[in-house]
Write a protein that holds these residues in place. Sequence first.
Motif, PDB file in Angstrom:
ATOM      1  N   PRO A   1       0.825  -1.219   0.000  1.00 28.91           N
ATOM      2  CA  PRO A   1       0.000   0.000   0.000  1.00 28.91           C
ATOM      3  C   PRO A   1       0.847   1.252   0.000  1.00 28.91           C
ATOM      4  O   PRO A   1       1.916   1.304   0.604  1.00 28.91           O
ATOM      5  N   SER A   2       0.377   2.269  -0.713  1.00 22.78           N
ATOM      6  CA  SER A   2       1.090   3.546  -0.735  1.00 22.78           C
ATOM      7  C   SER A   2       1.170   4.117   0.669  1.00 22.78           C
ATOM      8  O   SER A   2       0.242   3.971   1.468  1.00 22.78           O
ATOM      9  N   GLY A   3       2.243   4.767   0.965  1.00 26.17           N
ATOM     10  CA  GLY A   3       2.456   5.317   2.290  1.00 26.17           C
ATOM     11  C   GLY A   3       3.262   4.413   3.190  1.00 26.17           C
ATOM     12  O   GLY A   3       3.748   4.838   4.225  1.00 26.17           O
ATOM     13  N   ASN A   4       3.413   3.124   2.795  1.00 24.34           N
ATOM     14  CA  ASN A   4       4.263   2.225   3.560  1.00 24.34           C
ATOM     15  C   ASN A   4       5.707   2.535   3.221  1.00 24.34           C
ATOM     16  O   ASN A   4       6.146   2.320   2.105  1.00 24.34           O
ATOM     17  N   GLU A   5       6.472   3.018   4.185  1.00 25.64           N
ATOM     18  CA  GLU A   5       7.827   3.486   3.922  1.00 25.64           C
ATOM     19  C   GLU A   5       8.877   2.501   4.388  1.00 25.64           C
ATOM     20  O   GLU A   5      10.034   2.839   4.579  1.00 25.64           O
ATOM     21  N   THR A   6       8.486   1.217   4.593  1.00 27.30           N
ATOM     22  CA  THR A   6       9.439   0.238   5.090  1.00 27.30           C
ATOM     23  C   THR A   6       9.685  -0.868   4.079  1.00 27.30           C
ATOM     24  O   THR A   6      10.068  -1.958   4.430  1.00 27.30           O
ATOM     25  N   SER A   7       9.475  -0.611   2.788  1.00 27.58           N
ATOM     26  CA  SER A   7       9.579  -1.657   1.780  1.00 27.58           C
ATOM     27  C   SER A   7      10.890  -1.609   1.021  1.00 27.58           C
ATOM     28  O   SER A   7      10.988  -2.155  -0.058  1.00 27.58           O
ATOM     29  N   GLN A   8      11.898  -0.950   1.551  1.00 27.08           N
ATOM     30  CA  GLN A   8      13.168  -0.848   0.866  1.00 27.08           C
ATOM     31  C   GLN A   8      14.101  -1.950   1.337  1.00 27.08           C
ATOM     32  O   GLN A   8      14.463  -2.013   2.507  1.00 27.08           O
ATOM     33  N   VAL A   9      14.491  -2.803   0.386  1.00 25.87           N
ATOM     34  CA  VAL A   9      15.399  -3.897   0.663  1.00 25.87           C
ATOM     35  C   VAL A   9      16.825  -3.390   0.489  1.00 25.87           C
ATOM     36  O   VAL A   9      17.149  -2.722  -0.492  1.00 25.87           O
ATOM     37  N   SER A  10      17.705  -3.701   1.443  1.00 23.91           N
ATOM     38  CA  SER A  10      19.110  -3.304   1.350  1.00 23.91           C
ATOM     39  C   SER A  10      19.980  -4.552   1.315  1.00 23.91           C
ATOM     40  O   SER A  10      19.627  -5.599   1.861  1.00 23.91           O
ATOM     41  N   THR A  11      21.117  -4.443   0.650  1.00 22.71           N
ATOM     42  CA  THR A  11      22.036  -5.565   0.501  1.00 22.71           C
ATOM     43  C   THR A  11      23.448  -5.127   0.825  1.00 22.71           C
ATOM     44  O   THR A  11      23.775  -3.941   0.766  1.00 22.71           O
ATOM     45  N   ALA A  12      24.291  -6.107   1.162  1.00 19.33           N
ATOM     46  CA  ALA A  12      25.702  -5.824   1.438  1.00 19.33           C
ATOM     47  C   ALA A  12      26.510  -7.081   1.172  1.00 19.33           C
ATOM     48  O   ALA A  12      26.107  -8.184   1.549  1.00 19.33           O
ATOM     49  N   MET A  13      27.638  -6.922   0.508  1.00 20.42           N
ATOM     50  CA  MET A  13      28.550  -8.027   0.217  1.00 20.42           C
ATOM     51  C   MET A  13      29.903  -7.718   0.823  1.00 20.42           C
ATOM     52  O   MET A  13      30.460  -6.634   0.604  1.00 20.42           O
ATOM     53  N   GLN A  14      30.426  -8.659   1.595  1.00 22.94           N
ATOM     54  CA  GLN A  14      31.770  -8.528   2.147  1.00 22.94           C
ATOM     55  C   GLN A  14      32.490  -9.857   1.952  1.00 22.94           C
ATOM     56  O   GLN A  14      32.210 -10.832   2.640  1.00 22.94           O
ATOM     57  N   GLY A  15      33.421  -9.882   0.989  1.00 23.53           N
ATOM     58  CA  GLY A  15      34.099 -11.131   0.689  1.00 23.53           C
ATOM     59  C   GLY A  15      33.115 -12.157   0.156  1.00 23.53           C
ATOM     60  O   GLY A  15      32.413 -11.925  -0.835  1.00 23.53           O
ATOM     61  N   ARG A  16      33.002 -13.278   0.831  1.00 25.56           N
ATOM     62  CA  ARG A  16      32.056 -14.334   0.441  1.00 25.56           C
ATOM     63  C   ARG A  16      30.717 -14.210   1.167  1.00 25.56           C
ATOM     64  O   ARG A  16      29.806 -15.004   0.926  1.00 25.56           O
ATOM     65  N   VAL A  17      30.601 -13.251   2.055  1.00 29.76           N
ATOM     66  CA  VAL A  17      29.399 -13.103   2.881  1.00 29.76           C
ATOM     67  C   VAL A  17      28.440 -12.111   2.230  1.00 29.76           C
ATOM     68  O   VAL A  17      28.825 -10.989   1.885  1.00 29.76           O
ATOM     69  N   PHE A  18      27.194 -12.524   2.080  1.00 31.35           N
ATOM     70  CA  PHE A  18      26.167 -11.704   1.439  1.00 31.35           C
ATOM     71  C   PHE A  18      24.992 -11.575   2.385  1.00 31.35           C
ATOM     72  O   PHE A  18      24.459 -12.575   2.875  1.00 31.35           O
ATOM     73  N   VAL A  19      24.589 -10.325   2.681  1.00 27.66           N
ATOM     74  CA  VAL A  19      23.484 -10.058   3.605  1.00 27.66           C
ATOM     75  C   VAL A  19      22.394  -9.293   2.870  1.00 27.66           C
ATOM     76  O   VAL A  19      22.678  -8.325   2.154  1.00 27.66           O
ATOM     77  N   VAL A  20      21.162  -9.751   3.036  1.00 25.11           N
ATOM     78  CA  VAL A  20      19.996  -9.055   2.495  1.00 25.11           C
ATOM     79  C   VAL A  20      19.057  -8.755   3.652  1.00 25.11           C
ATOM     80  O   VAL A  20      18.685  -9.671   4.404  1.00 25.11           O
ATOM     81  N   HIS A  21      18.672  -7.488   3.804  1.00 25.02           N
ATOM     82  CA  HIS A  21      17.691  -7.117   4.823  1.00 25.02           C
ATOM     83  C   HIS A  21      16.403  -6.719   4.119  1.00 25.02           C
ATOM     84  O   HIS A  21      16.379  -5.795   3.316  1.00 25.02           O
ATOM     85  N   ASP A  22      15.346  -7.448   4.432  1.00 22.44           N
ATOM     86  CA  ASP A  22      14.038  -7.245   3.817  1.00 22.44           C
ATOM     87  C   ASP A  22      13.067  -6.813   4.906  1.00 22.44           C
ATOM     88  O   ASP A  22      12.497  -7.651   5.613  1.00 22.44           O
ATOM     89  N   PRO A  23      12.848  -5.500   5.104  1.00 23.65           N
ATOM     90  CA  PRO A  23      12.071  -5.024   6.256  1.00 23.65           C
ATOM     91  C   PRO A  23      10.594  -5.348   6.199  1.00 23.65           C
ATOM     92  O   PRO A  23       9.909  -5.215   7.212  1.00 23.65           O
ATOM     93  N   THR A  24      10.061  -5.750   5.032  1.00 24.98           N
ATOM     94  CA  THR A  24       8.636  -6.080   4.951  1.00 24.98           C
ATOM     95  C   THR A  24       8.385  -7.559   4.706  1.00 24.98           C
ATOM     96  O   THR A  24       7.241  -7.982   4.614  1.00 24.98           O
ATOM     97  N   GLY A  25       9.425  -8.348   4.581  1.00 25.87           N
ATOM     98  CA  GLY A  25       9.260  -9.758   4.246  1.00 25.87           C
ATOM     99  C   GLY A  25       8.644 -10.562   5.370  1.00 25.87           C
ATOM    100  O   GLY A  25       8.901 -10.326   6.546  1.00 25.87           O
ATOM    101  N   THR A  26       7.831 -11.530   4.986  1.00 25.28           N
ATOM    102  CA  THR A  26       7.191 -12.416   5.959  1.00 25.28           C
ATOM    103  C   THR A  26       7.553 -13.878   5.728  1.00 25.28           C
ATOM    104  O   THR A  26       7.233 -14.723   6.550  1.00 25.28           O
TER     105      THR A  26
END
Length: 411
Positions: A377-402
């Motif tokens: 829904p419009s107005g939901n401001e927590t739907s931005q997924v961020s990623t980070a790679m360090q060497g072989r380690v990969f992190v994904v943060h999904d603030p709206t995922g269930t």
Amino acid sequence: MRQFEWTVTGDPEQLDAVIPRHLPTQLPVGLAQVISANALAVPLANHTLRYATRLHELRLLGSYLVDSGGQIVLRRAELSCSALHIRRFISESAGLGMLTGVMQACLGWRTTPGSVHHVDALPTRLAHRFPAQGERPDLLFELAPETLLAGEARGRSPLSGRPPASVWVEHRQRIASLLAWSRAHAPLVVTWAYLTETGTTVDLFTPRYGNHRFNGPFGYPAPPPAPTHTDDDLRPARHVVVTPPEVDLAGIDTSLPPDEQLTLDVGLDPSLSPTNVSSPKAQRAPQADQTPPGTLFASALARRRTLETALYDSAGPESITVAGHQMRGQWGRTDLLGDEHGQVLLGVFDEPLSSEETTRLVQRLRQRFAERDDDVPSGNETSQVSTAMQGRVFVVHDPTGTRPAWEHLED
């Protein structure tokens, strides 16, 4: 972010002045960057690194910090109810992550295999040479071949709900304690991250001279201070860094304000109290390890590879194909304190990805998650997924995922 610079005097060099350098600015730092910086953090001792333990720690960190529309805010009520050692863990981990995030945002620098290392992850044969009172930084960054930069991080959660209005004696003490290390090894930068309910402010301290690349200014001008809200109407401002009202950056305090006495970091020399800051003991240059920087970094790289392999081997036998490589890992719920949404992926690749492969992977993920979030829904401001790679380690943060979003990752 607020940027300060320090000057030195004498021989051997001692800290002289710490003064503001630029006006406050905003920087884009995602929660995935903050989380990923802690994926390979280990004690000095040669302890075993286990995937399940590390994923649990990252989920715990994500439970106290909220990434809302690019704004990292603290769940103050939950943190205040937690044990002191948990508060310290959250504060220190967030401070470490913000240091890496500032590096990436300010310098346009991307982590590559072997480009960043925790000093605490050095081999025991090197780590024991460092003094036990904290005269070493937290991270080593390789900005370019043979170009090293050391970073020291501190995190705080001030009881007043705002960052300090001026430079603390504690800031000066920590910088002064690392000058000898910096002379022996590499240029040094220091960050203090202040976590509040309305945002995160990072104070960046750099030397006036030296090849540290942080001349700035960085980011874009910060907007006017956010208005004061009641407890029933507390909404984060729409930017990464909040500048508190009536900030006086010119002065230097001689003691901590009464409401700032909640200390959430460790490692300071207890002899360096505010009353002793001018004493001979406080001004005496600490002894520093004299190992050549190249040797130090090569040893750190070897240690990091060992840790990455241990993390991969302990992640379980199941793997998926991502960007043409095998990746092991799990999705974990980040909100362990309530019923809110949010999840984090801690992935470990069988081998490092090239910078081109990483760029294509991140672009593909953003596109796939954007298509999923079209139904948000419009107005939901927590739907931005961020990623980070360090060497072989990969992190994904999904603030709206269930639920685990494997379909967005697999080739």
